[in-house]
Motif scaffolding. Sequence first.
Motif, PDB file in Angstrom:
ATOM      1  N   ALA A 199       0.817  -1.219   0.000  1.00 47.52           N
ATOM      2  CA  ALA A 199       0.000   0.000   0.000  1.00 47.52           C
ATOM      3  C   ALA A 199       0.849   1.267   0.000  1.00 47.52           C
ATOM      4  N   ALA A 200       2.146   1.114  -0.112  1.00 51.01           N
ATOM      5  CA  ALA A 200       3.059   2.250   0.056  1.00 51.01           C
ATOM      6  C   ALA A 200       3.011   3.255  -1.082  1.00 51.01           C
ATOM      7  N   TYR A 201       2.337   2.914  -2.196  1.00 49.56           N
ATOM      8  CA  TYR A 201       2.362   3.778  -3.383  1.00 49.56           C
ATOM      9  C   TYR A 201       1.046   4.517  -3.603  1.00 49.56           C
ATOM     10  N   GLY A 202       0.216   4.560  -2.559  1.00 42.97           N
ATOM     11  CA  GLY A 202      -1.036   5.298  -2.667  1.00 42.97           C
ATOM     12  C   GLY A 202      -2.174   4.709  -1.872  1.00 42.97           C
ATOM     13  N   GLY A 203      -2.045   3.440  -1.479  1.00 39.49           N
ATOM     14  CA  GLY A 203      -3.100   2.829  -0.679  1.00 39.49           C
ATOM     15  C   GLY A 203      -3.291   1.367  -0.984  1.00 39.49           C
ATOM     16  N   GLY A 204      -4.293   0.780  -0.329  1.00 38.30           N
ATOM     17  CA  GLY A 204      -4.601  -0.634  -0.516  1.00 38.30           C
ATOM     18  C   GLY A 204      -6.099  -0.865  -0.512  1.00 38.30           C
ATOM     19  N   PHE A 205      -6.518  -1.929  -1.205  1.00 44.76           N
ATOM     20  CA  PHE A 205      -7.924  -2.331  -1.289  1.00 44.76           C
ATOM     21  C   PHE A 205      -8.063  -3.693  -0.623  1.00 44.76           C
ATOM     22  N   GLU A 206      -8.932  -3.779   0.386  1.00 42.01           N
ATOM     23  CA  GLU A 206      -9.257  -5.052   1.019  1.00 42.01           C
ATOM     24  C   GLU A 206     -10.661  -5.446   0.604  1.00 42.01           C
ATOM     25  N   GLU A 207     -10.753  -6.447  -0.268  1.00 37.05           N
ATOM     26  CA  GLU A 207     -12.039  -6.833  -0.847  1.00 37.05           C
ATOM     27  C   GLU A 207     -12.849  -7.734   0.076  1.00 37.05           C
ATOM     28  N   VAL A 208     -12.222  -8.316   1.078  1.00 39.03           N
ATOM     29  CA  VAL A 208     -12.946  -9.185   2.012  1.00 39.03           C
ATOM     30  C   VAL A 208     -12.658  -8.730   3.444  1.00 39.03           C
ATOM     31  N   TRP A 209     -13.050  -7.496   3.741  1.00 37.52           N
ATOM     32  CA  TRP A 209     -12.851  -6.964   5.083  1.00 37.52           C
ATOM     33  C   TRP A 209     -13.921  -7.515   6.013  1.00 37.52           C
ATOM     34  N   LEU A 210     -13.502  -8.095   7.123  1.00 39.03           N
ATOM     35  CA  LEU A 210     -14.351  -8.647   8.194  1.00 39.03           C
ATOM     36  C   LEU A 210     -15.064  -9.934   7.798  1.00 39.03           C
ATOM     37  N   GLY A 211     -14.888 -10.422   6.566  1.00 42.14           N
ATOM     38  CA  GLY A 211     -15.524 -11.682   6.203  1.00 42.14           C
ATOM     39  C   GLY A 211     -15.380 -12.027   4.740  1.00 42.14           C
ATOM     40  N   TYR A 212     -15.577 -13.314   4.432  1.00 47.05           N
ATOM     41  CA  TYR A 212     -15.517 -13.795   3.050  1.00 47.05           C
ATOM     42  C   TYR A 212     -16.858 -13.653   2.328  1.00 47.05           C
ATOM     43  N   SER A 236      -7.024   3.653   2.136  1.00 47.06           N
ATOM     44  CA  SER A 236      -7.503   2.299   2.393  1.00 47.06           C
ATOM     45  C   SER A 236      -8.957   2.198   1.950  1.00 47.06           C
ATOM     46  N   ILE A 237      -9.235   1.299   0.991  1.00 48.31           N
ATOM     47  CA  ILE A 237     -10.603   1.032   0.538  1.00 48.31           C
ATOM     48  C   ILE A 237     -11.000  -0.322   1.097  1.00 48.31           C
ATOM     49  N   LEU A 238     -12.010  -0.347   1.948  1.00 50.81           N
ATOM     50  CA  LEU A 238     -12.397  -1.544   2.678  1.00 50.81           C
ATOM     51  C   LEU A 238     -13.808  -1.955   2.281  1.00 50.81           C
ATOM     52  N   ARG A 239     -13.948  -3.167   1.764  1.00 49.36           N
ATOM     53  CA  ARG A 239     -15.255  -3.672   1.321  1.00 49.36           C
ATOM     54  C   ARG A 239     -15.712  -4.827   2.207  1.00 49.36           C
ATOM     55  N   VAL A 240     -16.916  -4.681   2.744  1.00 49.69           N
ATOM     56  CA  VAL A 240     -17.546  -5.720   3.545  1.00 49.69           C
ATOM     57  C   VAL A 240     -18.558  -6.467   2.675  1.00 49.69           C
ATOM     58  N   PRO A 241     -18.641  -7.809   2.778  1.00 53.24           N
ATOM     59  CA  PRO A 241     -19.585  -8.566   1.949  1.00 53.24           C
ATOM     60  C   PRO A 241     -21.020  -8.489   2.475  1.00 53.24           C
ATOM     61  N   THR A 242     -21.965  -8.324   1.545  1.00 58.11           N
ATOM     62  CA  THR A 242     -23.388  -8.425   1.850  1.00 58.11           C
ATOM     63  C   THR A 242     -24.032  -9.370   0.846  1.00 58.11           C
ATOM     64  N   ASP A 243     -25.359  -9.505   0.921  1.00 61.71           N
ATOM     65  CA  ASP A 243     -26.083 -10.309  -0.067  1.00 61.71           C
ATOM     66  C   ASP A 243     -26.591  -9.449  -1.223  1.00 61.71           C
TER      67      ASP A 243
END
Length: 360
Positions: A199-212, A236-243
């Motif tokens: 993430a040192a070059y601008g940030g990071g994306f977590e596609e499965v934050w808090l769950g799969y 930091s872009i954090l995505r949580v899964p829903t239905d």
Amino acid sequence: MSGVGAWIRYGDPITPEQTAFAADHYRAAILQPWELDAAAELKRRRPDMTVLCYKCLSSTRDYEPGPVYSSGVSYKEAEDQGGNWFAARLDGSRIEWNGYGGHWQMNVQDPGYRARWVQNVTAELADSPFDGVMADNDVFEDYYQLNLPIREASSMADLRGGLDLLVHAAGQSLNRVHKILVPNIAESRRLPGRWAAHAAYGGGFEEVWLGYGPENLFDPHTAEAQLPQAEGPGLSILRVPTDGNDNHPNFTYGLAAFWIFSGGRGSFSATAHDDYSRTQHIPALDWALGKPKGNPKGRHHVWSREFSDGWAAVNFNNDGRRRRRITVPSGLVDAAGNPAPSSLVLPAQRGVIYQRGQNH
């Protein structure tokens, strides 16, 4: 700035109505690289929005007509170079991703592939309306059934090594033309330092934050191992899964955790799996809770944090018997404007957010 939402939008073609909605409700956006008109319109309406284009680090797609591609190296370009940039099984056959037809694994260990990826993407972005790249498939495990060993890679550690070199080279090159790199950094919690490095070059994306998945949320120790991602570096872009239903409780669960551990920095999204063609939204996504009043407070995996203009709490426990009663600060209201209770019982894997009432 309008809220903390991230618009993950690399599915179907974008409509003008969606672009207008996004400008009013999101802090960051990830679009397909050919959505140049939408990117330019978002930057015109919201110069403060971070607008990224999608590029895959690990694959090329044989069905894209061009001239702009979702990969750093097109299928035809790889073939024209003799085919060695494609990953291959031990018998020499190319590897199509399981579940994603037309996606072909690339040989990320090949220095020529990495150099061309960096060259192509940097040139494409240099005079683009995009602020940078969301680099997808910075993988950790064998998600697409490559079934290693394959040629030039006996284990996933070999592939991760190639991707590590590619991320650093791409990040440095893009930064030189004043663009950022935000990789989709898979399972960084399992390798100390991986998130911060990639993430040192601008940030990071977590596609499965808090769950799969919507019914497959992490246990409290796993969830808490991800929390440093909310602190950066960069966006930091954090995505949580829903239905796919914006009223799913995971939306508020993830948003509450985002506020508690990011202090309002970064950007947040909640979507169904590969559901990247809509404008996901709840009213609380637009709230500005203000500045933190102290650090997160936690006990038995239940956390809360007060802000100058709001308050959030979250219960990471996955045992339904571990409900917790917590005290709510005074002067707060819910999304409908109703006064918040003085205390509440927060069930396992649930979150709550209130904002400051107008009279306080």
